[in-house]
Design a protein around this motif. Structure first.
Motif, PDB file in Angstrom:
ATOM      1  N   ASN A   7       0.840  -1.184   0.000  1.00 40.45           N
ATOM      2  CA  ASN A   7       0.000   0.000   0.000  1.00 40.45           C
ATOM      3  C   ASN A   7       0.885   1.247   0.000  1.00 40.45           C
ATOM      4  O   ASN A   7       1.392   1.649   1.052  1.00 40.45           O
ATOM      5  CB  ASN A   7      -0.930  -0.016   1.212  1.00 40.45           C
ATOM      6  N   LEU A 105      -3.614   8.131  -5.904  1.00 39.66           N
ATOM      7  CA  LEU A 105      -3.609   6.692  -5.640  1.00 39.66           C
ATOM      8  C   LEU A 105      -4.974   6.201  -5.188  1.00 39.66           C
ATOM      9  O   LEU A 105      -5.387   5.085  -5.530  1.00 39.66           O
ATOM     10  CB  LEU A 105      -2.527   6.348  -4.609  1.00 39.66           C
ATOM     11  N   GLU A 106      -5.702   7.021  -4.455  1.00 39.54           N
ATOM     12  CA  GLU A 106      -7.070   6.661  -4.078  1.00 39.54           C
ATOM     13  C   GLU A 106      -7.961   6.577  -5.320  1.00 39.54           C
ATOM     14  O   GLU A 106      -8.693   5.611  -5.510  1.00 39.54           O
ATOM     15  CB  GLU A 106      -7.638   7.689  -3.098  1.00 39.54           C
ATOM     16  N   ARG A 108      -7.052   6.212  -8.471  1.00 36.58           N
ATOM     17  CA  ARG A 108      -6.598   5.136  -9.354  1.00 36.58           C
ATOM     18  C   ARG A 108      -7.127   3.778  -8.913  1.00 36.58           C
ATOM     19  O   ARG A 108      -7.421   2.917  -9.739  1.00 36.58           O
ATOM     20  CB  ARG A 108      -5.070   5.118  -9.376  1.00 36.58           C
ATOM     21  N   ASP A 109      -7.285   3.585  -7.612  1.00 38.61           N
ATOM     22  CA  ASP A 109      -7.758   2.292  -7.103  1.00 38.61           C
ATOM     23  C   ASP A 109      -9.274   2.122  -7.176  1.00 38.61           C
ATOM     24  O   ASP A 109      -9.777   1.035  -6.925  1.00 38.61           O
ATOM     25  CB  ASP A 109      -7.276   2.086  -5.675  1.00 38.61           C
ATOM     26  N   GLU A 110     -10.003   3.195  -7.513  1.00 38.03           N
ATOM     27  CA  GLU A 110     -11.446   3.056  -7.688  1.00 38.03           C
ATOM     28  C   GLU A 110     -11.719   2.248  -8.954  1.00 38.03           C
ATOM     29  O   GLU A 110     -10.907   2.222  -9.875  1.00 38.03           O
ATOM     30  CB  GLU A 110     -12.106   4.435  -7.768  1.00 38.03           C
TER      31      GLU A 110
END
Length: 164
Positions: A7, A105-106, A108-110
């Motif tokens: 992470n 990064l948040e 992109r992870d959706e």
């Protein structure tokens, strides 16, 4: 012993809290070098989409490296030498970088994050071409609403799509 980082948001949050635990210096150039090292360690996948996301936010600088755009977003006036910034600007730019990385990064992870990032960049690029400002980064070039992570969208805020 092998260390696996799963992470990067947590890693970057830890570096932000205790930079001297991870870095020799706390300046922007050192943080950029560390982040770029992380990107290289992931076969350049960690920051995939970061530069286009920043361009859609800045409305210009499509031909700049991501770290240059972060410096511009922090202080849009004047050129920046990342190795020779005044201490106040350097500290603000480090904070901006950590804020931007965390949100990117948040997002992109959706489930549709990468699609939204590249759709915003494509929309910006098309509008730029249509308005004849593709040869320069003129301040009159159009901007687009850049995609935000779902947790950062305020209620009743228009977005690029109707999903958020």
């Amino acid at each position: 012993m092998t260390i696996t980082i799963t992470n990067y948001r947590d890693l970057f949050a830890n570096i932000r809290k205790r930079p001297r635990m991870w870095l020799i210096r706390e300046d922007f150039a050192s943080v950029v070098a560390f982040v770029e090292g992380c990107n290289q360690a992931t076969a350049r996948t960690l920051l995939t989409g970061f530069q286009p996301w920043l361009v859609a936010q800045a409305g210009c600088l499509n031909n700049h490296a991501w770290w240059s755009i972060v410096a511009h977003l922090t202080e849009p006036i004047g050129p920046k030498n990342v190795r020779d910034m005044d201490p106040d600007l350097d500290a603000r730019t480090v904070e901006s970088l950590f804020d931007l990385l965390d949100e990117f990064l948040e997002l992109r992870d959706e489930h549709d994050g990468m699609n939204r990032i590249f759709a915003a960049h494509e929309q910006w690029y098309r509008l730029r071409e249509q308005n004849g400002c593709s040869a320069t980064d003129a301040p009159t070039c159009p901007t687009v609403r850049w995609p935000r992570a779902a947790s950062r969208i305020k209620p009743n805020t228009p977005t690029l799509d109707n999903n958020h």
